[in-house]
Design an enzyme around this catalytic site. Structure first.
Site, PDB file in Angstrom:
ATOM      1  N   SER A 122       0.863  -1.191   0.000  1.00 23.73           N
ATOM      2  CA  SER A 122       0.000   0.000   0.000  1.00 23.73           C
ATOM      3  C   SER A 122       0.888   1.225   0.000  1.00 23.73           C
ATOM      4  O   SER A 122       1.981   1.214   0.585  1.00 23.73           O
ATOM      5  CB  SER A 122      -0.888   0.006   1.249  1.00 23.73           C
ATOM      6  OG  SER A 122      -1.480   1.284   1.456  1.00 23.73           O
ATOM      7  N   TYR A 135      -1.963  -1.426  10.134  1.00 22.90           N
ATOM      8  CA  TYR A 135      -2.072  -1.699   8.695  1.00 22.90           C
ATOM      9  C   TYR A 135      -0.843  -1.177   7.961  1.00 22.90           C
ATOM     10  O   TYR A 135      -0.234  -1.883   7.149  1.00 22.90           O
ATOM     11  CB  TYR A 135      -3.342  -1.057   8.142  1.00 22.90           C
ATOM     12  CG  TYR A 135      -3.513  -1.221   6.649  1.00 22.90           C
ATOM     13  CD1 TYR A 135      -3.990  -2.416   6.116  1.00 22.90           C
ATOM     14  CD2 TYR A 135      -3.198  -0.186   5.767  1.00 22.90           C
ATOM     15  CE1 TYR A 135      -4.149  -2.580   4.747  1.00 22.90           C
ATOM     16  CE2 TYR A 135      -3.347  -0.338   4.401  1.00 22.90           C
ATOM     17  CZ  TYR A 135      -3.827  -1.531   3.896  1.00 22.90           C
ATOM     18  OH  TYR A 135      -3.974  -1.688   2.533  1.00 22.90           O
TER      19      TYR A 135
END
Length: 224
Positions: A122, A135
């Site tokens: 990401s 995350y």
């Protein structure tokens, strides 16, 4: 252009979102996706954090040419000091342990002829985006793991790369709310299909000398 025609590719997280879009794209290009998810409606139902389940998936899959690790856990934003440790552990179990277990199983299946493993990180691992440090940290670990596996598996002809998307509207990303398209130089919100060509390139023999790389696909918002 060599493309992916005829290649058998395991795609995790394939019940919805980016994984489902990629599986459909691979089919349209003449590849054979083997779809895996914890949800029903795929070729193999599997919790990627469970080594026995992962082993079973790859044993059943037989000969493969590649893997895309799309399976991931994403939750709503909360401050670092509000994150439950069980949630932290589950985040790493799915995003890091799961990617590792699938990559290790894929490497064993590819060992005699080489192939391509593509992990999914990401852009938040680069930006340090606020509100979900677990995350962000897990996706940073995926990038580091990609580099390490590329070094270990390269002599066997196995390429390992990573795609790091920007915000992409999917059923899973809905917990993050709306995204302001003015934040992206290309002036719109990314769609899952904006990622598909990058995945197919990395899976193909066109990328025969590309390994250990992380490609940010985010419309130019985070140059890297």
């Amino acid at each position: 252009m060599i493309g992916v025609r005829g290649k058998r590719v395991v795609v995790t997280g394939a019940a919805r979102g980016i994984g489902a879009a990629l599986a459909a794209e691979l089919r349209s290009r003449g590849a054979v996706p083997i779809t895996v998810d914890v949800a029903e409606g795929v070729d193999a139902v599997c919790d990627v954090s469970d080594p026995d389940q992962v082993a079973g998936v790859f044993a059943d899959a037989g000969a493969i040419d590649g893997l895309v690790n799309c399976a991931a856990l994403l939750v709503g934003r909360r401050a670092y000091d509000e994150i439950d440790l069980d949630e932290w552990d589950r985040m790493f179990a799915v995003n890091v342990r799961g990617s590792f277990l699938c990559a290790r199983a894929a490497a064993a299946a590819l060992a005699d002829r080489g192939g391509s493993i593509v992990n999914v990180a990401s852009e938040t691992a680069v930006t340090g985006s606020h509100g979900f440090v677990h995350y962000v940290a897990s996706k940073g670990a995926v990038i580091a793991m990609t580099r390490a596996l590329a070094n270990e598996l390269g002599l066997g002809g196995i390429r390992v790369n990573c795609v790091a998307p920007g915000f992409t509207p999917t059923p899973g990303s809905g917990v993050l709310g709306a995204y302001d398209p003015s934040r992206t130089p290309l002036g719109r919100v990314m769609r899952p299909d904006d990622l598909l060509g990058t995945f197919c390139y990395l899976l193909s023999d066109d990328a025969a000398f590309v390994s250990g790389q992380t490609l940010l696909v985010n419309g130019g918002r985070v140059p890297h």
